[in-house]
Design a protein around this motif. Structure first.
Motif, PDB file in Angstrom:
ATOM      1  N   LYS A 138      44.562  36.411  50.675  1.00 12.32           N
ATOM      2  CA  LYS A 138      45.084  35.716  49.493  1.00 12.32           C
ATOM      3  C   LYS A 138      44.470  36.266  48.214  1.00 12.32           C
ATOM      4  O   LYS A 138      45.161  36.434  47.209  1.00 12.32           O
ATOM      5  CB  LYS A 138      44.805  34.212  49.568  1.00 12.32           C
ATOM      6  CG  LYS A 138      45.711  33.468  50.496  1.00 12.32           C
ATOM      7  CD  LYS A 138      45.372  31.982  50.479  1.00 12.32           C
ATOM      8  CE  LYS A 138      46.233  31.201  51.433  1.00 12.32           C
ATOM      9  NZ  LYS A 138      45.929  29.761  51.386  1.00 12.32           N
ATOM     10  N   MET A 139      43.176  36.541  48.243  1.00 13.91           N
ATOM     11  CA  MET A 139      42.500  37.074  47.055  1.00 13.91           C
ATOM     12  C   MET A 139      43.032  38.469  46.719  1.00 13.91           C
ATOM     13  O   MET A 139      43.258  38.787  45.545  1.00 13.91           O
ATOM     14  CB  MET A 139      40.987  37.141  47.268  1.00 13.91           C
ATOM     15  CG  MET A 139      40.296  35.811  47.283  1.00 13.91           C
ATOM     16  SD  MET A 139      40.345  34.952  45.689  1.00 13.91           S
ATOM     17  CE  MET A 139      41.602  33.749  45.994  1.00 13.91           C
ATOM     18  N   GLY A 199      48.882  41.045  42.445  1.00 11.45           N
ATOM     19  CA  GLY A 199      49.897  40.400  41.615  1.00 11.45           C
ATOM     20  C   GLY A 199      49.525  40.445  40.146  1.00 11.45           C
ATOM     21  O   GLY A 199      50.363  40.739  39.289  1.00 11.45           O
ATOM     22  N   ARG A 200      48.280  40.188  39.838  1.00 15.58           N
ATOM     23  CA  ARG A 200      47.829  40.220  38.434  1.00 15.58           C
ATOM     24  C   ARG A 200      47.902  41.637  37.871  1.00 15.58           C
ATOM     25  O   ARG A 200      48.228  41.832  36.711  1.00 15.58           O
ATOM     26  CB  ARG A 200      46.414  39.681  38.318  1.00 15.58           C
ATOM     27  CG  ARG A 200      46.363  38.201  38.495  1.00 15.58           C
ATOM     28  CD  ARG A 200      44.985  37.666  38.311  1.00 15.58           C
ATOM     29  NE  ARG A 200      44.984  36.231  38.572  1.00 15.58           N
ATOM     30  CZ  ARG A 200      44.052  35.420  38.155  1.00 15.58           C
ATOM     31  NH1 ARG A 200      43.037  35.881  37.471  1.00 15.58           N
ATOM     32  NH2 ARG A 200      44.125  34.136  38.431  1.00 15.58           N
ATOM     33  N   ARG A 260      50.571  45.836  34.458  1.00 14.91           N
ATOM     34  CA  ARG A 260      51.225  47.130  34.293  1.00 14.91           C
ATOM     35  C   ARG A 260      52.586  46.975  33.632  1.00 14.91           C
ATOM     36  O   ARG A 260      53.069  47.881  32.966  1.00 14.91           O
ATOM     37  CB  ARG A 260      51.374  47.836  35.642  1.00 14.91           C
ATOM     38  CG  ARG A 260      50.115  48.549  36.049  1.00 14.91           C
ATOM     39  CD  ARG A 260      50.345  49.420  37.255  1.00 14.91           C
ATOM     40  NE  ARG A 260      49.476  48.897  38.305  1.00 14.91           N
ATOM     41  CZ  ARG A 260      49.817  48.680  39.540  1.00 14.91           C
ATOM     42  NH1 ARG A 260      51.030  48.939  39.960  1.00 14.91           N
ATOM     43  NH2 ARG A 260      48.966  48.200  40.420  1.00 14.91           N
ATOM     44  N   LYS A 261      53.243  45.843  33.855  1.00  9.75           N
ATOM     45  CA  LYS A 261      54.549  45.604  33.262  1.00  9.75           C
ATOM     46  C   LYS A 261      54.461  45.421  31.755  1.00  9.75           C
ATOM     47  O   LYS A 261      55.391  45.750  31.045  1.00  9.75           O
ATOM     48  CB  LYS A 261      55.199  44.353  33.882  1.00  9.75           C
ATOM     49  CG  LYS A 261      55.648  44.560  35.299  1.00  9.75           C
ATOM     50  CD  LYS A 261      56.268  43.288  35.850  1.00  9.75           C
ATOM     51  CE  LYS A 261      56.643  43.455  37.308  1.00  9.75           C
ATOM     52  NZ  LYS A 261      57.175  42.214  37.872  1.00  9.75           N
TER      53      LYS A 261
END
Length: 145
Positions: free
Chosen positions: A130-131, A137-138, A143-144
């Motif tokens: 999960k970590m 995800g972060r 990057r987006k």
């Protein structure tokens, strides 16, 4: 002249506090995750957490010791005898970890069932996963931007 030093010191202190705060938050999340997964009774929890925390501290010491040696290592400059000594030391460290893990399981088996120990190992893996997913995800979001 003293003002920039004070600002720098304050900045470094606040960065350290933020990092410490994040580590404490992660530890709290891990404790919550394990607690939820194991469904410990009050009596089990009172006996479990001191054993678990001591083991986590020991694992951290093994990790830091190993990292210190590898951090300053210049592989290209190693002699054959130094490489041999390093490998023997790495093997000894791995053996110490296995011995520590066995002792940990032995201690835990006196306070919780083997099934809960297996659940603990699974809970640790799922928490780590999960970590990692959260971290990825972060970074995808960053990057987006």
């Amino acid at each position: 002249m003293k003002t920039p030093i004070i600002y720098l010191f304050t900045f470094l202190l606040s960065c350290s506090a933020l990092a410490q705060s994040k580590l404490e938050k992660i530890k709290a999340l891990k404790v919550a995750h394990i607690t939820e997964q194991l469904d410990l009774t009050k009596k089990e929890a009172e006996a479990f957490w001191p054993i678990y925390n001591a083991h986590e501290e020991e694992k951290h010491k093994h990790f830091e010791s190993s990292m210190k040696k590898r951090k300053d290592l210049d592989i290209e400059k190693l002699s054959e005898s130094e490489a041999e000594a390093l490998l023997k030391e790495m093997q000894a460290n791995e053996e110490a970890k296995v011995k520590s893990e066995k002792a940990f399981i032995e201690k835990l088996s006196k306070v919780i069932s083997y099934k809960k120990i297996v659940k603990l190992m699974h809970a640790e893996r799922t928490f780590k996963r999960k970590m990692i997913e959260e971290y990825r995800g972060r970074h995808r979001e960053a990057r987006k931007d």
